[in-house]
Design a protein around this motif. Structure first.
Motif, PDB file in Angstrom:
ATOM      1  N   ALA A 179       0.828  -1.208   0.000  1.00 55.35           N
ATOM      2  CA  ALA A 179       0.000   0.000   0.000  1.00 55.35           C
ATOM      3  C   ALA A 179       0.862   1.257   0.000  1.00 55.35           C
ATOM      4  CB  ALA A 179      -0.933  -0.009   1.207  1.00 55.35           C
ATOM      5  N   ALA A 180       2.059   1.161   0.603  1.00 55.01           N
ATOM      6  CA  ALA A 180       2.982   2.297   0.630  1.00 55.01           C
ATOM      7  C   ALA A 180       3.756   2.449  -0.665  1.00 55.01           C
ATOM      8  CB  ALA A 180       3.956   2.148   1.798  1.00 55.01           C
ATOM      9  N   GLY A 181       3.656   1.457  -1.572  1.00 55.98           N
ATOM     10  CA  GLY A 181       4.291   1.587  -2.879  1.00 55.98           C
ATOM     11  C   GLY A 181       5.226   0.475  -3.285  1.00 55.98           C
ATOM     12  N   ALA A 182       5.533  -0.480  -2.394  1.00 52.82           N
ATOM     13  CA  ALA A 182       6.408  -1.595  -2.775  1.00 52.82           C
ATOM     14  C   ALA A 182       5.763  -2.391  -3.901  1.00 52.82           C
ATOM     15  CB  ALA A 182       6.673  -2.498  -1.580  1.00 52.82           C
ATOM     16  N   ARG A 183       6.585  -2.848  -4.848  1.00 55.84           N
ATOM     17  CA  ARG A 183       6.065  -3.584  -5.995  1.00 55.84           C
ATOM     18  C   ARG A 183       6.587  -5.017  -6.076  1.00 55.84           C
ATOM     19  NH1 ARG A 183       2.725  -1.021  -5.258  1.00 55.84           N
ATOM     20  NH2 ARG A 183       1.771   0.699  -6.422  1.00 55.84           N
ATOM     21  N   ASP A 184       7.237  -5.473  -5.021  1.00 55.00           N
ATOM     22  CA  ASP A 184       7.761  -6.834  -4.964  1.00 55.00           C
ATOM     23  C   ASP A 184       8.038  -7.132  -3.494  1.00 55.00           C
ATOM     24  OD1 ASP A 184       9.242  -8.785  -7.275  1.00 55.00           O
ATOM     25  OD2 ASP A 184       9.904  -9.086  -5.215  1.00 55.00           O
TER      26      ASP A 184
END
Length: 244
Positions: free
Chosen positions: A34-39
């Motif tokens: 939700a904070a922006g991590a994509r993996d």
């Protein structure tokens, strides 16, 4: 792309922010994404809190995390979790639920066999190339190099004053030996985590952050969560959540 490394080989005794159980790891992953991590990179644990490659440890973690996020989820195959290379390969072949990818440290004994076992099962391989090891040369000579998902360039120099310099040396070694044209994710650890992350941002490389790599925010305040570290990483690199 910013990957979140949720826990690493750390134990809960080291910090109350270290997620351990499948439920805790799933909640940490959900908040970090939700904070922006994509993996997501995670270390499944045995009941006593040690890193484990067993299906009994891995399956509930993967199922719990995948129930709440829709990004790739990877695991470790570090030799500390299973020192014997043959047993490490046997563990991989016993998995009934597969991760999207798994890291293989190329300087460790049995790395080629471990990577081959993962590829045979359709699991992506992150080639862990550590500073201060013969990893770059061994990886350059590997016939499996062109088949890996990415190079995970890990700076083990934890000194904030020299970690970025060590990172540049590692990248130079990868360039000199050859990285098979694979994308590079650059990251540091402990005191070197933030300087190396900023360098990755400057160079336009993928990077990672999380409780595995550091327990502290850039200003030295203890991190309350993986999500807080991910948010700080976007601020430190100037990237926007959802970019890359």
């Amino acid at each position: 792309m910013i990957q979140v490394c949720l826990n690493g080989p750390r134990a809960a005794a080291g910090s109350g922010a270290v997620p351990m159980s499948p439920a805790e790891l799933a909640d940490a992953a959900r908040r970090a994404v939700a904070a922006g991590a994509r993996d997501v990179h995670v270390h499944p644990k045995s009941p006593c809190g040690r890193d484990s490659l067993s299906a009994r440890a891995l399956t509930p973690v993967l199922e719990a995390i995948r129930a709440v996020v829709d990004v790739p989820v990877g695991v470790t195959t570090g030799a500390w979790a299973e020192p014997d290379p043959d047993r490490r390969v046997a563990r991989i072949r016993s998995w009934d639920v597969l991760p999207d990818h798994a890291s293989v440290n190329w300087h460790e004994p049995g790395a080629e066999a471990v990577a081959e076992a993962l590829l045979e099962r359709g699991v992506g391989v992150e080639a862990g190339i550590w500073s201060g090891t013969d990893g770059p040369a061994r990886f350059a000579a590997s016939p499996l190099g062109p088949r890996v998902l990415r190079v995970l360039a890990e700076v083990t120099d934890s000194d904030a004053g020299s970690a970025a310099r060590t990172a540049r040396g590692l990248l130079d070694a990868l360039a000199a030996y050859g990285a098979h044209g694979r994308p590079v994710l650059l990251h540091g650890e402990d005191g070197g985590a933030w300087p190396v992350l900023r360098l990755a941002g400057e160079l336009g490389l993928d990077t990672r952050i999380g409780i595995e790599d550091t327990l502290f925010l850039p200003d030295g305040v203890p991190a309350a969560s993986n999500a807080a570290l991910v948010s700080a990483a976007f601020a430190a690199t100037g990237l926007l959540p959802g970019s890359g």
